[in-house]
Scaffold this motif. Structure first.
Motif, short mmCIF file in Angstrom:
data_model
loop_
_atom_site.label_atom_id
_atom_site.label_comp_id
_atom_site.label_asym_id
_atom_site.label_seq_id
_atom_site.Cartn_x
_atom_site.Cartn_y
_atom_site.Cartn_z
N SER A 1 -2.69 -18.97 31.16
CA SER A 1 -3.29 -17.85 31.90
C SER A 1 -2.31 -16.69 32.02
O SER A 1 -2.72 -15.52 31.97
CB SER A 1 -3.73 -18.32 33.29
N HIS A 2 -1.02 -16.99 32.16
CA HIS A 2 -0.02 -15.93 32.26
C HIS A 2 0.16 -15.19 30.93
O HIS A 2 0.31 -13.97 30.90
CB HIS A 2 1.32 -16.52 32.70
N VAL A 3 0.15 -15.95 29.85
CA VAL A 3 0.31 -15.33 28.53
C VAL A 3 -0.91 -14.47 28.20
O VAL A 3 -0.78 -13.32 27.77
CB VAL A 3 0.53 -16.41 27.44
N LYS A 4 -2.09 -15.03 28.43
CA LYS A 4 -3.30 -14.29 28.14
C LYS A 4 -3.48 -13.10 29.10
O LYS A 4 -4.12 -12.10 28.76
CB LYS A 4 -4.51 -15.22 28.20
N GLY A 5 -2.90 -13.24 30.31
CA GLY A 5 -2.99 -12.16 31.28
C GLY A 5 -1.92 -11.10 31.10
O GLY A 5 -1.92 -10.08 31.81
N GLY A 6 -1.00 -11.34 30.17
CA GLY A 6 0.00 -10.33 29.85
C GLY A 6 1.21 -10.28 30.76
O GLY A 6 1.94 -9.28 30.76
N THR A 7 1.46 -11.36 31.53
CA THR A 7 2.64 -11.36 32.41
C THR A 7 3.81 -12.16 31.83
O THR A 7 4.95 -11.95 32.22
CB THR A 7 2.28 -11.91 33.80
N LEU A 8 3.51 -13.08 30.92
CA LEU A 8 4.55 -13.85 30.24
C LEU A 8 4.40 -13.71 28.73
O LEU A 8 3.31 -13.46 28.22
CB LEU A 8 4.47 -15.34 30.61
N LYS A 9 5.52 -13.90 28.04
CA LYS A 9 5.52 -13.86 26.57
C LYS A 9 6.05 -15.20 26.05
O LYS A 9 7.09 -15.68 26.50
CB LYS A 9 6.41 -12.73 26.08
N SER A 10 5.34 -15.82 25.12
CA SER A 10 5.78 -17.07 24.51
C SER A 10 6.59 -16.77 23.26
O SER A 10 6.13 -16.04 22.38
CB SER A 10 4.56 -17.94 24.12
N LEU A 11 7.79 -17.34 23.18
CA LEU A 11 8.64 -17.08 22.02
C LEU A 11 8.61 -18.19 20.99
O LEU A 11 8.76 -17.92 19.80
CB LEU A 11 10.09 -16.86 22.49
N VAL A 12 8.42 -19.43 21.43
CA VAL A 12 8.37 -20.54 20.48
C VAL A 12 7.70 -21.74 21.14
O VAL A 12 7.85 -21.96 22.35
CB VAL A 12 9.78 -20.92 19.97
N VAL A 13 6.95 -22.48 20.35
CA VAL A 13 6.35 -23.73 20.79
C VAL A 13 7.19 -24.87 20.22
O VAL A 13 7.44 -24.91 19.01
CB VAL A 13 4.89 -23.87 20.29
N MET A 14 7.63 -25.78 21.08
CA MET A 14 8.52 -26.86 20.65
C MET A 14 7.71 -28.02 20.09
O MET A 14 7.59 -29.09 20.69
CB MET A 14 9.40 -27.31 21.80
N SER A 15 7.13 -27.79 18.92
CA SER A 15 6.30 -28.80 18.28
C SER A 15 6.29 -28.60 16.77
O SER A 15 6.85 -27.64 16.26
CB SER A 15 4.87 -28.74 18.82
N ILE B 1 11.53 -31.00 19.22
CA ILE B 1 10.17 -31.33 19.62
C ILE B 1 10.23 -31.88 21.05
O ILE B 1 10.84 -32.93 21.29
CB ILE B 1 9.53 -32.37 18.69
N THR B 2 9.65 -31.18 21.97
CA THR B 2 9.66 -31.60 23.38
C THR B 2 8.23 -31.60 23.90
O THR B 2 7.57 -30.57 23.92
CB THR B 2 10.52 -30.66 24.23
N THR B 3 7.79 -32.76 24.33
CA THR B 3 6.41 -32.90 24.82
C THR B 3 6.40 -33.22 26.30
O THR B 3 7.06 -34.17 26.74
CB THR B 3 5.69 -34.03 24.06
N ALA B 4 5.67 -32.44 27.04
CA ALA B 4 5.44 -32.73 28.46
C ALA B 4 4.18 -33.58 28.54
O ALA B 4 3.07 -33.06 28.42
CB ALA B 4 5.29 -31.44 29.24
N TRP B 5 4.36 -34.88 28.71
CA TRP B 5 3.20 -35.75 28.83
C TRP B 5 3.01 -36.14 30.30
O TRP B 5 3.91 -35.97 31.13
CB TRP B 5 3.36 -37.01 27.97
#
Length: 320
Positions: free
Chosen positions: A208-222, A244-248
């Motif tokens: 929601s933060h990324v789509k709302g323009g308040t945060l920027k994603s630089l890389v997905v650890m996958s 590779i880091t997974t939050a399960w």
């Protein structure tokens, strides 16, 4: 006579055990969410409890016991009666905390896994107006100014912390870890407020933060890009296939819980996690449905323990 008495006693014990398991559940079941309301762990619990109630025929309620990066809630479940009426809901903290924290009063082997329900890769996020455009920019800045950059964590034995330390280990960078009280929402607020440079939450927590323009994603650890963030490159694409880091998020009962009850709970969770409405609601929030049952979950935890012990050793964060 003595032999007959012993056999009779054993028979009664076995029979009563089966009788207890057969009548389970006979009262309300409590899921202890080890992190605050509104965070990923809590959301997963509340996405499942109503369906579990319907499947098990008894009310399943969620309570939050917060503190110590998940330690307070896990300790409360460890010492609860092993009767299937108290279940811990936790991210990888159950494995990570004992690796890094001296005197931790529990170990993942003190619990029996019921289900590893969902997962989401960690994502490096920065404030939307940050000048960095990718992971390589952060690495370059960190090498130019060792220790200047920082990232928020809710404790050293959490996925946030291990994701950051894993990145530091594999990239040879020095980034300062900043503990902040609370769970996911507080870690993200620290970035939004400019108190830290970045953080490493699970993908579902920042959509929601990324789509709302308040945060920027630089890389997905996958290894694979996320369907909800298809434009964000992976760590593997950036030349770090091990990053590779997974939050399960999984569910556990105390050790010595009867196998029949473990199976009944495991079956109930697996059924709930195939329900269309449950799956749709979780996937909408960015979760990947894992639905790993009790037996495979035990193997998975062993692998997680080996991986994160290596990272903690490299970070000189092993509990002494």
């Amino acid at each position: 006579m003595k032999r007959a008495a012993v056999i009779a006693t054993l028979f009664l014990l076995v029979f009563s055990g089966f009788s207890f398991a057969a009548s389970y559940p006979a009262k309300t079941i409590t899921i202890v969410s080890c992190f605050p309301p509104g965070g990923g762990n809590d959301i997963v619990c509340r996405s499942l409890n109503n369906k579990l109630s319907a499947i098990l025929g008894q009310q399943v309620v969620v309570v939050n016991k917060v503190g110590g990066g998940g330690a307070l809630g896990l300790q409360s479940v460890k010492t609860a009666a092993p009767d299937g009426y108290t279940i811990a809901a936790t991210p990888p903290s159950i494995v990570m905390l004992p690796i890094t924290t001296k005197g931790m009063s529990f170990h993942y082997k003190d619990f029996v896994p019921i289900n590893i329900a969902v997962s989401a890769p960690s994502v490096m996020v920065v404030k939307a107006d940050s000048p960095w455009k990718g992971m390589e920019d952060v690495i370059a800045e960190a090498k130019k100014n060792p220790g200047k950059l920082s990232y928020s964590v809710p404790g050293i034995g959490t996925t946030y912390a291990f994701a950051g330390e894993f990145m530091k280990m594999l990239t040879g960078t020095d980034i300062t870890q900043v503990p902040i009280t609370g769970g996911g929402p507080q870690m993200i607020s620290a970035v939004l407020g400019g108190h830290v440079s970045m953080t490493f939450p699970e993908s579902g927590a920042i959509l929601s933060h990324v789509k709302g323009g308040t945060l920027k994603s630089l890389v997905v650890m996958s290894k694979k890009r996320l369907k909800d963030l298809p434009e964000v490159v992976t760590s593997a694409e950036k030349g770090y296939p091990r990053l590779i880091t997974t939050a399960w998020h999984g569910f556990f009962v105390p050790l010595k819980t009867p196998p029949e009850i473990v199976k009944k709970l495991s079956d109930a969770f697996q059924q709930a996690l195939t329900d269309r409405e449950v799956v749709a609601s979780l996937e909408k929030l960015g979760w990947v449905i894992e639905n790993i049952g009790a037996e495979e979950a035990a193997k998975f935890l062993t692998e997680e323990n080996q991986k994160w012990t290596e990272v903690a050793k490299a970070a000189k964060a092993l509990a002494q």
